[in-house]
Design a protein around this motif. Structure first.
Motif, PDB file in Angstrom:
ATOM      1  N   ALA A  80       0.679  -1.033  -0.574  1.00  0.00           N
ATOM      2  CA  ALA A  80      -0.100   0.284  -0.528  1.00  0.00           C
ATOM      3  C   ALA A  80       0.630   1.498  -0.078  1.00  0.00           C
ATOM      4  CB  ALA A  80      -1.065   0.243   1.991  1.00  0.00           C
ATOM      5  N   ALA A  81       2.366   1.226   0.194  1.00  0.00           N
ATOM      6  CA  ALA A  81       2.825   2.252   0.657  1.00  0.00           C
ATOM      7  C   ALA A  81       4.130   1.919  -0.880  1.00  0.00           C
ATOM      8  CB  ALA A  81       3.969   2.227   1.780  1.00  0.00           C
ATOM      9  N   ARG A  82       3.877   1.634  -2.058  1.00  0.00           N
ATOM     10  CA  ARG A  82       3.688   1.396  -3.131  1.00  0.00           C
ATOM     11  C   ARG A  82       4.695   2.486  -3.496  1.00  0.00           C
ATOM     12  NH1 ARG A  82       4.565  -2.525  -7.354  1.00  0.00           N
ATOM     13  NH2 ARG A  82       2.319  -3.416  -5.792  1.00  0.00           N
ATOM     14  N   GLU A  83       4.306   3.711  -3.289  1.00  0.00           N
ATOM     15  CA  GLU A  83       4.491   4.965  -3.874  1.00  0.00           C
ATOM     16  C   GLU A  83       5.690   5.861  -3.133  1.00  0.00           C
ATOM     17  OE1 GLU A  83       2.816   9.877  -3.860  1.00  0.00           O
ATOM     18  OE2 GLU A  83       1.181   7.990  -3.150  1.00  0.00           O
ATOM     19  N   ALA A  84       6.033   5.491  -1.517  1.00  0.00           N
ATOM     20  CA  ALA A  84       7.363   5.612  -0.704  1.00  0.00           C
ATOM     21  C   ALA A  84       8.124   4.594  -1.549  1.00  0.00           C
ATOM     22  CB  ALA A  84       7.268   5.433   0.682  1.00  0.00           C
ATOM     23  N   LEU A  85       7.833   3.408  -2.034  1.00  0.00           N
ATOM     24  CA  LEU A  85       8.898   2.404  -1.679  1.00  0.00           C
ATOM     25  C   LEU A  85       9.450   2.828  -3.332  1.00  0.00           C
ATOM     26  CD1 LEU A  85       7.091  -0.644  -0.539  1.00  0.00           C
ATOM     27  CD2 LEU A  85       8.966  -0.002  -0.049  1.00  0.00           C
ATOM     28  N   ALA A  86       8.671   3.466  -3.978  1.00  0.00           N
ATOM     29  CA  ALA A  86       9.306   3.720  -5.322  1.00  0.00           C
ATOM     30  C   ALA A  86      10.344   5.003  -5.454  1.00  0.00           C
ATOM     31  CB  ALA A  86       8.447   3.832  -6.539  1.00  0.00           C
ATOM     32  N   GLN A  87      10.401   5.142  -4.186  1.00  0.00           N
ATOM     33  CA  GLN A  87      11.046   6.350  -4.298  1.00  0.00           C
ATOM     34  C   GLN A  87      12.630   5.785  -4.002  1.00  0.00           C
ATOM     35  OE1 GLN A  87       9.637   9.038  -1.005  1.00  0.00           O
ATOM     36  NE2 GLN A  87       7.556   9.486  -1.844  1.00  0.00           N
ATOM     37  N   GLY A  88      13.119   5.426  -3.379  1.00  0.00           N
ATOM     38  CA  GLY A  88      14.528   4.803  -3.765  1.00  0.00           C
ATOM     39  C   GLY A  88      15.238   5.101  -2.098  1.00  0.00           C
ATOM     40  N   PHE A  89      15.206   3.837  -1.570  1.00  0.00           N
ATOM     41  CA  PHE A  89      16.009   3.979  -0.273  1.00  0.00           C
ATOM     42  C   PHE A  89      17.240   2.954  -0.205  1.00  0.00           C
ATOM     43  CE2 PHE A  89      11.904   6.574   0.948  1.00  0.00           C
ATOM     44  CZ  PHE A  89      12.180   7.239   1.489  1.00  0.00           C
ATOM     45  N   ASP A  90      17.819   2.897   0.285  1.00  0.00           N
ATOM     46  CA  ASP A  90      18.867   1.602   0.972  1.00  0.00           C
ATOM     47  C   ASP A  90      18.143   0.588   2.275  1.00  0.00           C
ATOM     48  OD1 ASP A  90      21.077   3.083  -0.076  1.00  0.00           O
ATOM     49  OD2 ASP A  90      21.317   4.644   1.118  1.00  0.00           O
ATOM     50  N   ASP A  91      18.136   1.452   3.215  1.00  0.00           N
ATOM     51  CA  ASP A  91      17.216   0.338   4.149  1.00  0.00           C
ATOM     52  C   ASP A  91      15.924   0.692   4.342  1.00  0.00           C
ATOM     53  OD1 ASP A  91      19.849  -0.291   4.193  1.00  0.00           O
ATOM     54  OD2 ASP A  91      20.254   0.996   5.582  1.00  0.00           O
ATOM     55  N   ILE A  92      14.408  -0.269   3.894  1.00  0.00           N
ATOM     56  CA  ILE A  92      13.727  -0.785   4.273  1.00  0.00           C
ATOM     57  C   ILE A  92      13.032  -0.982   5.571  1.00  0.00           C
ATOM     58  CG2 ILE A  92      10.976  -1.328   3.519  1.00  0.00           C
ATOM     59  CD1 ILE A  92      12.366   0.503   1.699  1.00  0.00           C
ATOM     60  N   LEU A  93      12.031  -0.716   6.269  1.00  0.00           N
ATOM     61  CA  LEU A  93      11.769  -0.903   8.068  1.00  0.00           C
ATOM     62  C   LEU A  93      10.834  -1.471   8.026  1.00  0.00           C
ATOM     63  CD1 LEU A  93      14.529   0.504  10.562  1.00  0.00           C
ATOM     64  CD2 LEU A  93      14.594  -1.399   9.882  1.00  0.00           C
ATOM     65  N   VAL A  94      10.313  -2.641   8.468  1.00  0.00           N
ATOM     66  CA  VAL A  94       8.810  -3.118   8.354  1.00  0.00           C
ATOM     67  C   VAL A  94       8.451  -3.199  10.100  1.00  0.00           C
ATOM     68  CG1 VAL A  94       6.213  -4.152   7.936  1.00  0.00           C
ATOM     69  CG2 VAL A  94       8.524  -3.884   6.419  1.00  0.00           C
ATOM     70  N   LEU A  95       8.063  -1.981  10.190  1.00  0.00           N
ATOM     71  CA  LEU A  95       7.405  -2.210  12.012  1.00  0.00           C
ATOM     72  C   LEU A  95       5.696  -2.160  11.982  1.00  0.00           C
ATOM     73  CD1 LEU A  95       9.214   1.031  12.405  1.00  0.00           C
ATOM     74  CD2 LEU A  95      10.241  -1.512  12.459  1.00  0.00           C
ATOM     75  N   PHE A  96       5.422  -2.173  12.966  1.00  0.00           N
ATOM     76  CA  PHE A  96       3.800  -2.602  13.903  1.00  0.00           C
ATOM     77  C   PHE A  96       3.573  -0.956  14.600  1.00  0.00           C
ATOM     78  CE2 PHE A  96       5.127  -6.048  11.883  1.00  0.00           C
ATOM     79  CZ  PHE A  96       3.727  -6.974  10.665  1.00  0.00           C
ATOM     80  N   GLY A  97       2.275   0.036  13.653  1.00  0.00           N
ATOM     81  CA  GLY A  97       1.774   0.802  14.816  1.00  0.00           C
ATOM     82  C   GLY A  97       1.654  -0.046  15.884  1.00  0.00           C
ATOM     83  N   ASP A  98       1.466  -1.201  16.434  1.00  0.00           N
ATOM     84  CA  ASP A  98       0.594  -1.970  18.516  1.00  0.00           C
ATOM     85  C   ASP A  98       2.047  -2.578  18.699  1.00  0.00           C
ATOM     86  OD1 ASP A  98       1.069  -4.247  17.031  1.00  0.00           O
ATOM     87  OD2 ASP A  98      -1.119  -4.496  16.905  1.00  0.00           O
ATOM     88  N   THR A  99       2.509  -2.316  18.603  1.00  0.00           N
ATOM     89  CA  THR A  99       4.530  -2.982  19.595  1.00  0.00           C
ATOM     90  C   THR A  99       4.812  -1.431  19.527  1.00  0.00           C
ATOM     91  OG1 THR A  99       5.798  -3.246  17.565  1.00  0.00           O
ATOM     92  CG2 THR A  99       4.508  -4.873  18.119  1.00  0.00           C
ATOM     93  N   PRO A 100       4.451  -0.492  20.765  1.00  0.00           N
ATOM     94  CA  PRO A 100       5.201   0.077  21.422  1.00  0.00           C
ATOM     95  C   PRO A 100       6.109  -0.271  21.831  1.00  0.00           C
ATOM     96  CG  PRO A 100       2.831   0.095  22.454  1.00  0.00           C
ATOM     97  CD  PRO A 100       3.259  -1.332  21.754  1.00  0.00           C
ATOM     98  N   LEU A 101       6.881  -0.816  22.388  1.00  0.00           N
ATOM     99  CA  LEU A 101       7.795  -1.337  23.585  1.00  0.00           C
ATOM    100  C   LEU A 101       9.247  -1.335  22.085  1.00  0.00           C
ATOM    101  CD1 LEU A 101       6.865  -3.179  26.325  1.00  0.00           C
ATOM    102  CD2 LEU A 101       6.663  -0.373  25.705  1.00  0.00           C
TER     103      LEU A 101
END
Length: 454
Positions: A89-110
């Protein structure tokens, strides 16, 4: 040249088990929305940009995240077709070109910034994919991380695992990092040939290995990756956060007389040699300087307590309360939007709002500043060295001069000059024998009433 990082935070879940009128990631831990905790961790781990995948309450979730990083971009996930689908769903952001991609979850606050930084370091060292794992006391129900010769070879769901694989205690936490240069190609390769017809991010491991890429796993503490799906789990996360913060505070030189009964907010600041008694709650925005004492059963929010000042017991400091060095706010007092000067005392049973109290002033028991006229708030000024007698009402706007005295029980509506004495009450009238007459009359009325009921 520094590696550029994009964090994709998945926050589109319905959160139905929370049984709440709002998205679960808007529920707070230590006074801060869970989504903001995660954004803070991403920023601390060096993320240049954050892409937020939202669903329910998407605007509110994005607004909360932007209070941490104004540039957070929100991407709506209109269908719930698995974690792989959510990341895309974040394809637009992924296409901008980054060295590292982190995938996190909004319900793991620690989740800790150090863990995320280690995941990025693993990519910098040559891995194409890094999966964060943990070791729960009971691994039942979790996907197992299967390793061989330092490489992660598979994420095996429990239902697909054989007996030997089920004995593995290293489990998938869901958090993942992968190289950005081939991220879209690998994500697009995820299929949905499974019972639910969904796209699982965990398939990235097999896809990467089939392409000859290196896949590694790192271990996080189990508490870091604890997700929140119910109110009970929210309470567990809160308890873990509070426990960690209490330890940090005490190691910094603060005394907590009964640590388990003291509750902090995410931004509480306590300097060394602060002493905190039991049953104290620190709301957001509190700073306490060295040598101050916070007595039992006090509640502080949005306030500053100066060095060697004293608060409580049973005191409430509301937003804007500012105590100078050696000031004292005693039992059953409430202070709001008010400055209490050096060495000034508000000892007991008083309300001081929208007020400035000068140095060494003494506010007698039961004094109130009448700051609200039903529409507007007005200010009271109490000069240095002044003395306010008990049970006085100061009707704002009003100024009590330096060194002035206000007689006990006064209702002060006019300014009192420096060094003056103000007495604003009716003169006492004494009528001999009248008290006895009233008492006898009242007893007779009570007896007559009792006889009537009989």
């Amino acid at each position: 040249m520094a590696r550029r990082c994009l964090s994709i935070i998945l926050a589109a879940g319905e959160g139905t088990r929370m049984r709440s009128s709002k998205s679960k990631v808007l529920h707070k831990v230590a006074g801060l929305e869970m989504i903001r905790h995660v954004v803070r961790a991403a920023r601390a781990a060096g993320s240049d940009d954050v892409a937020l995948v939202v669903g329910r309450d998407g605007t509110s979730v994005a607004d909360a995240a932007r209070r941490e990083i104004a540039s957070v971009a929100a991407h709506e996930q209109t269908e719930r077709l698995g974690t792989g689908h959510a990341v895309l769903a974040a394809r637009e952001a992924l296409a901008q070109g980054f060295d590292d991609i982190l995938v996190l979850f909004g319900d793991t606050p620690l989740i800790g910034a150090d863990t995320l930084a280690r995941a990025r370091e693993t990519l910098a060292e040559g891995a194409d994919v890094c999966v964060v794992g943990f070791r729960p006391l009971d691994p039942t129900g979790y996907g197992r991380l299967i390793e061989a010769e330092g490489e992660l070879v598979a994420i095996r769901e429990e239902k697909d695992a054989d007996a030997e694989e089920r004995r593995v205690g290293f489990c998938n936490a869901g958090v993942m990092a992968f190289r950005g240069d081939n991220a879209l190609a690998m994500l697009d390769a995820i299929g949905n040939a499974n019972a639910k017809g969904e796209y699982y991010l965990t398939d990235l491991v097999a896809i990467a290995r089939a392409a000859g890429c290196r896949v590694r796993a790192i271990e996080a503490d189990a508490s870091e990756v604890l997700g929140v799906n119910t109110r009970e789990e929210l309470a567990q996360v809160e308890a873990l956060w509070q426990g960690a913060w209490r330890r940090q505070v005490m190691l910094s030189g603060v005394t907590l007389q009964d640590p388990g009964s003291v509750f902090f907010s995410h931004d509480t600041e306590l300097e060394p040699d602060v002493f905190v008694e039991p049953q104290v709650v620190f709301g957001p925005g509190v700073r306490v300087e060295a040598g101050a004492t916070i007595h039992a059963f006090s509640h502080l929010e949005g306030c500053h307590v100066g060095p060697s000042a004293s608060v409580g017991p049973f005191a409430r400091l509301r937003p804007g309360a500012d105590l100078a060095q050696g000031a004292k706010v005693g039992n059953f007092c409430e202070v709001k939007n008010a400055e209490i000067g050096v060495g000034a005392k508000v000892n007991h049973l008083s309300y001081i709002g929208d007020t400035s109290v000068g140095a060494a002033a003494n506010i007698g028991a039961g004094t109130i500043t009448c700051n609200y006229d039903g529409a507007l708030k007005h200010r009271t000024e109490i000069g240095a060295g002044s003395f306010i007698g008990s049970n006085s009402a100061l009707v704002a706007p009003v100024r009590i001069g330096e060194g002035a005295y206000v007689g006990t029980g006064s209702v002060v509506t006019d300014d009192v000059p420096d060094g003056a004495l103000a007495i604003a009450r009716e003169r006492q009238v004494t009528k001999p024998g009248r008290g006895r007459e009233i008492a006898e009359r009242n007893r007779a009325a009570k007896a007559a009433k009792a006889a009537g009921k009989a």
